[in-house]
Structure formats: structure tokens, C-alpha cells
Design an enzyme around this catalytic site. Structure first.
Site, PDB file in Angstrom:
ATOM      1  N   THR A  32       5.047  -8.596  -2.665  1.00  0.00           N
ATOM      2  CA  THR A  32       6.214  -9.338  -2.220  1.00  0.00           C
ATOM      3  C   THR A  32       6.158 -10.754  -2.762  1.00  0.00           C
ATOM      4  OG1 THR A  32       6.457  -8.125  -0.186  1.00  0.00           O
ATOM      5  CG2 THR A  32       7.220 -10.389  -0.155  1.00  0.00           C
TER       6      THR A  32
ATOM      7  N   GLU B 163       1.064  -7.532 -11.890  1.00  0.00           N
ATOM      8  CA  GLU B 163      -0.044  -6.581 -11.755  1.00  0.00           C
ATOM      9  C   GLU B 163      -0.382  -5.959 -13.109  1.00  0.00           C
ATOM     10  OE1 GLU B 163       0.595  -5.344  -7.113  1.00  0.00           O
ATOM     11  OE2 GLU B 163       1.861  -4.433  -8.627  1.00  0.00           O
TER      12      GLU B 163
ATOM     13  N   THR C 180      -1.929 -11.880  -1.876  1.00  0.00           N
ATOM     14  CA  THR C 180      -2.314 -10.482  -1.613  1.00  0.00           C
ATOM     15  C   THR C 180      -2.989  -9.947  -2.876  1.00  0.00           C
ATOM     16  OG1 THR C 180      -0.046  -9.789  -2.136  1.00  0.00           O
ATOM     17  CG2 THR C 180      -0.626 -10.012   0.195  1.00  0.00           C
TER      18      THR C 180
END
Lengths: 413, 413
Positions: free
Chosen positions: B195, B285, B158
Site C-alpha cells: 500500500t 518489489e 512493510t
């Protein structure tokens, strides 16, 4: 580091009345900062009593240890606060520094060191140059005046972008009494610069144990219900002082917190604690949004508070608020990670008055546009109903912005 | 959102060998993304057994509930993973979606739905359009091939900036067996996009309960010792599958984890778990630094881990690392706030091999320049010795940068 005043700052400051029995002055002692006052000395009349609540850190600062010990007798003749150096994790040098500081003030005032309260905020791990207090102490004592309180609030600032003050005047058994409070913190909780300190002074004739009870009943819903970044300072300190001078104007001595004559005072005291704690959050480092998190329907109040703090401390919830994104999925996540009893299929979530999720899924009437409009406001209310019981809690936080990272990535160097 | 590959990404990817008994293919089903594969179907031979470990969230996703239930029998014929939609907090629709998904796959493979494992990652709260699987399923089954594994890793990404793969080939009772693993996650733990999913496949003839024991003994020091932002996904899933096909080449059936013939395999399994978990942190991130936190001298291993996580999750420690600032005062703060037994005056702290603090104060030999040099490296090791006992723990995290705020403040909109 940004020096702009937080957009969430109060628009006006209250006029702070004088309180009989307290005089203060500030000075530039050059602890760390240049060109600004960095020491506050508050002198109290002889009858003054004190109470306090401190950080839960297992590594508290030397001044926190010092104040805790002195509260055993509850007498107070002065409070000295310095900004720029926290005197935390300074070992034996730290203990020596608080002793020297207290002796310096006690000598100038003609009292014993144990009647001197100390608070320090600033860098951790640097020895506090306590010898810098002696050259300024006589002048500080001599210049002691009953105001202006805003100067006291300014002297204890670190990364704060505005001074924090609150006041209430209420009736106590037919006599008017006053409570003044000041606070600093820009981050409830941050070890270097944003330690939370608050000092509350009243002329009401209440003793140390009543003050302690007042702090105890109000701190849970105020200073212990705010979070900027989940980091707990080594130095968090709330001290309350009662000069008791209102007794000479007819105010009755109050010896028990349950005394009904104390009701208005009790409410006002709690209001000041709440007001100051909200001002701390509104000055949260980099904050652009003030966030209230309400949790209802938890199995107990303690469970509700843990869930509320899980939401309020979640970096993903806080960045979503910064991005004005009604991202309720992250609220579900934060409820789920709290480890408290929760049932996905009973959960309901609101942003402001818009219910975004109910019974375990997106609200059928959910309207993204309305939710987006709410997220653009300065104050965001997030409400999660757990659907299991009657436990409720409210906590306050701010959003997590790039400015927070900038302030805290650049600070020490 | 930044699409640049993390500077902490591995410089090379290992050659992933084929594993007999597993075939897979990916497809663009249009769940959310356009122009990239978003569904992975892995088919297993009939003898395949499975084990799994899942999020501790009290609000788990529908696929997590589904997999947990299926693990009771431990048989597996397929794993289907989609990215773009987490099928979390989707209520009855979510349950219906997993049932439809499993039925679709089971029908195509001629098995029962309970032998199909499902994982979903992406937005929370959006109904998963499970009807999109039917039109692609026969093609997915038909195209099933033993490689390339890197494509499987890519299909489950993702916000990941690189695919995550690991492999080991070891001896099991005189026969060579292989373990391949893939993972996704860019935040250990984040509810929308990041996730953490990991799938490990081996040809070793081990049953579901051995696999479960292998996961149980290795997850604590790997996937449960990493954190990017302290946020726990509703969907975290680690599944392990054994096709058992190596039995036909002479590998012995292993029925107990203590079997000494399993030693090399056991070690390799743990290495893959650790390797993949580190790859997740390295893709955290906005991460620019990989941070290892070692805690020694705590009263117990559990206490050491709580202190280590307190350090690793502290926004102030993480922003200091981002700012290349050897701000050990923040480490003191984080030790203090952990609530675990600690004695300020026994605490010692290192950045890399530089001891910055000892016995409750700054190390007398502390050299700011050396410490600053260490902070410029890609990997930062923070070591705190509590000085009380023999409890030890290591956890891994990354720094907190403006890019994290940017990614998570902008994501959903």
C-alpha cells in the site's frame, strides 16, 4: 527458454477426421526458425466461404489488415500461415509483403489474390522475407493432403509447448458434418511470440455471414474471455472456413443462424472455440495453474466481465496462485480496482467450494488448511459474488510464475 | 523475501529539519511484526489543518473511510499509522477498530476522536487488534519529539527496502517555511504489503482547503502517475498537514492557492510529491530498473496518460526491460492495446535518445548495439510519439523481475 511441455497440457489429442474440400501441407521455409516447419498452406475447394474476427489493437499487423479487407466478399481459396515473423509494424514493406505472399499463392492455385488469407506470428518490426514463399509454393500445393491435422497445428506454433486441436462431428439436417479447429498461443496475447491464432474449418454448407454470426456469438465467451498477461497482440486472428462439401452428401444449406437445424452445429462450434481457447491458457507462458474466475451478482454482465478480468489480470492475484496462497485479500483488491459498482460489505469470495469471505469480512468458518489444500490443485476456481445484481461472467487465466519472467525477459536476444 | 536494499535506492538521505508544531514517536506494539517499530504517532498543535487524497478502490479500508469523513472539518490533532495490518475488508470489526483507535489517541491527547487521522498498511482481511494501542499510547504521547524524521519513515515500512523522506525549505512572504514528507510503498499499489502511504507536514500558515488544492494539483503528475504492477490498494492515502506555526515568525496566512506569494511553496510541494512518488517506484518489489515512459503527440493529455500507463503496466514491456532487451515491438503492442486513437504509420519510439522506430517501421538508422547499451543503464526512458496531436504525459514504473514473483508468491504464508 523452457521447452518442457506445459504440465497443464491435455493428456490425449483427439483423432482429427478429414474434411472434404480442404488439403494442406507444411514446409520449412526458413523464415526464422531452423529445423522445423514454419509455413502452413491450406487449400480450399472453390465454394469455400470465410469469416473472421481480429485483434482490437489500434496497431494491427499487415496480414490482419489484409484479411479484414478480403472478408468483404467472403470467398476463400487458401490460407497461408507463417510462424517466426509477425509482419507487424513493418510499414509499407509489410503491405508489400502481404501482397507478394498472396500473389505467390494465387498464381500457384490459379485464383485471385483476394481469395488468399494470410496470418503471421513471430517477431514484430522485422520485414517479412515474403520472397521465401515462391521457391516452396508449388511443392506445398502439390503435397496438399487432407491430414494429418496435428501437423498443421504444429507448423503454426511459436512459444507453444504443445499443438492445439479440437474436433466435433454433429448432425446437420440428417447428414453428418465435421468441424475441425487448430490454434496457437501461449499467452492469449503477447506481441512477439504468443499471438493467438485459430483456424476453424467445416464441411457444412453455411455461407460467410452464417460463419461470421457463429464466430460473433461464441468469441465473447471463449477467445475474448481468456487472458495470460493482459497484453493484446497486434495479430490475433480467428478465421473460420466452410468448404460446404457436405451439401453433396445431403446436408441442407443453412442461410440463417436461427435455423433450428443448426442447433447442434452451433453448440459444437462454440465448444470448439471454448476448447481451443482453454488450451491456449493452459499453455500460458510459464503457467503451472489453470485459473477460472467466476463473477456473479454484478450489476450487469459487462460489469461482471470487467471485474472478472480485473481479477484475472492482477499480477498479485496471479502470483498468489503461483505461490499456492489462498490470498483472498488480493481478490478484494482486484474487485475494488475494477472501477465497477461494488459494495465491500456485500462481497463474498470462494476458492473452489470454500467460502473464504462473506459480508465484507473473513468467513467465520474459514479454514486455512482446507483453502491451502485447494490451492495445490492444477485448476483453481475463484468465485466472487458482488451481491448487487444478476450480472455474471467467467474468464480463464493462468498463474504468474518466474518462468513467465524468464521466457519474456530472454526472448528476443 | 529479499531484504537487500533496492539497487535503485537514493545514495543519500536529506537532513530532515524539525517542523514546529509537530512531535512524533514510534513504538513496537506487536501488531504483526516483531523486533521493529510498527506504530507511528504524530501529534499536532491545535491550529493544525489537514487535507487528503485516497485510493479510488471501490473496496476501501476502514481507515480510509474514517479519514475521508474527518476531512470535512479539516482539523487535525494527531496521525496514527500502523504497519502489519491494513484493517481492510474487516467489516464491522474494522469500523469498531478505527473508532477504538481514534478514541484511544483522543483520550490521551484530550481532543475529540474526529481530529485523529488513521492509516493502516499490511495484510487485508485480518481484524486489527486495536486494543494493542491503549497500553502504549501514553508513552507514545510522552515521547513525542520533533525528530528524527527518518524514524517515522521507518515505522511505516512493510516490504519497503528503504525509508522514504523528502524536504524543502522555501520563502513564504519573507519568512522561511518547511515542508517535510515521508512515504511508504514498494508497489505503488499492492493490497497486502505495498500500500502506498504518504504524509506531508508543513509549518506554513495555510488552511485545509489550500492544502487540498495543493494535493489536487500535484497528485496527478506524481502519485497518480506511478505504477509498479497496476494493482490498486484498498488503502492508498496521501495526507497533508499544516501546523501553521510559521505565522508566529511572520509568514503570511495564505487563503488561496493562486496567491503569488505561494508560488515557491507550491513548486516545492509538487517537488516533494514527485520525489516521494519516484522513491516508491525505485523500491518497487523486485525492481532493478527505474523506467520513465513519455508519451507525446496523443490526441489529448488524458489519452497520452492512458497510453503511457498501458506501456508502463504491460508485463511484456516490463519483462523486456528486466531482460535489458530493447524490444520496441512490445511498445507498439502496448500503444495498440490502449484503445486510444493511434495510427501505426505515424508512430515513433525511442529508448533513451535512440530512435528505434519511425513512421510505422524500424528506424533505418537503428543500431541494436547502441540500444542494448542504453538498456543496461539503471534508468530507462521510453518515449512514444503518437503523431496525432499535442497530448503529453509522463508516468514512471519499474521492471518486472523474478524477484517480484518471488516476493508476491511467498508473502502471506
Amino acid at each position: 527458454m523452457s521447452t518442457a511441455v506445459s504440465p497443464l497440457a491435455p493428456k490425449t489429442y483427439p483423432e482429427m477426421p478429414e474434411i472434404e474440400g480442404v488439403r494442406f501441407a507444411t514446409v520449412e521455409a526458413g523464415i526464422k526458425y531452423r529445423g522445423r516447419a514454419d509455413v502452413l498452406l491450406m487449400q480450399f475447394d472453390e465454394a469455400t466461404e470465410a469469416a473472421g474476427i481480429f485483434t482490437r489493437s489500434r496497431c494491427p499487423s499487415a496480414p490482419v489488415d489484409w484479411c479484414r479487407a478480403n472478408l468483404a466478399h467472403g470467398k476463400a481459396r487458401a490460407l497461408m500461415v507463417n510462424s517466426g515473423n509477425a509482419n507487424a509494424f513493418t510499414g509499407k514493406k509489410g503491405r508489400a509483403a502481404v501482397e507478394l505472399s498472396a500473389e505467390t499463392v494465387a498464381k500457384a492455385l490459379g485464383c485471385v489474390p483476394a481469395e488468399i488469407y494470410l496470418a503471421s506470428t513471430g517477431v514484430i518490426g522485422e520485414p517479412l522475407p515474403a520472397e521465401k514463399f515462391a521457391p516452396v509454393i508449388d511443392d506445398l500445393v502439390a503435397r496438399g493432403a487432407p491430414g494429418p491435422w496435428i501437423d498443421a497445428a504444429k507448423a503454426i506454433m511459436t512459444t507453444d509447448t504443445y499443438p492445439k486441436v479440437a474436433t466435433r462431428t454433429v448432425d446437420l439436417g440428417g447428414t453428418s458434418v465435421t468441424i475441425n479447429g487448430i490454434a496457437k498461443g501461449a499467452g492469449m496475447i503477447a506481441p512477439d511470440m504468443a499471438t493467438m491464432l485459430s483456424f476453424i474449418v467445416t464441411d457444412a454448407p453455411v455461407g460467410a455471414h452464417v460463419l461470421q454470426a457463429l464466430l460473433g456469438e461464441s468469441v465473447g465467451a471463449s477467445f475474448n474471455s481468456i487472458t495470460v498477461d493482459s497484453d493484446t497482440s497486434t495479430s490475433d486472428t480467428v478465421l473460420a472456413f466452410a468448404t460446404r462439401t457436405a451439401a453433396s452428401h445431403g446436408a441442407p444449406e443453412i442461410v440463417a443462424i436461427e435455423d433450428p437445424r443448426l442447433d447442434a452445429f452451433r453448440a459444437a462450434f462454440a465448444e470448439i472455440m471454448l476448447d481451443l481457447s482453454h488450451q491456449v491458457v493452459r499453455d500460458g507462458e510459464g503457467a503451472r495453474k489453470f485459473v477460472e474466475v467466476n463473477v456473479t451478482g454484478a450489476e450487469s454482465a459487462a460489469s461482471a466481465k470487467r471485474i472478472a478480468l480485473s481479477i484475472a489480470n492482477s499480477p498479485l492475484v496471479k502470483t498468489a496462485v503461483a505461490g499456492e496462497d489462498a490470498n483472498w485479500g488480493r481478490v478484494v483488491m482486484a474487485v475494488g480496482k475494477a472501477g465497477e459498482p461494488a459494495d465491500r460489505d456485500r462481497l463474498a469470495i470462494w476458492f473452489g467450494d470454500v467460502r473464504v469471505a462473506v459480508a465484507g469480512e473473513r468467513d467465520p468458518d474459514y479454514d486455512e488448511e482446507t483453502a491451502s489444500r485447494i490451492m495445490k490443485e492444477d485448476k483453481i476456481v475463484i468465485h466472487a459474488d458482488i451481491g448487487l445484481g444478476k450480472g455474471e461472467a467467467t474468464v480463464w487465466t493462468c498463474d504468474l510464475t518466474k518462468a513467465y519472467v524468464e521466457i519474456n525477459g530472454d526472448y528476443r536476444s
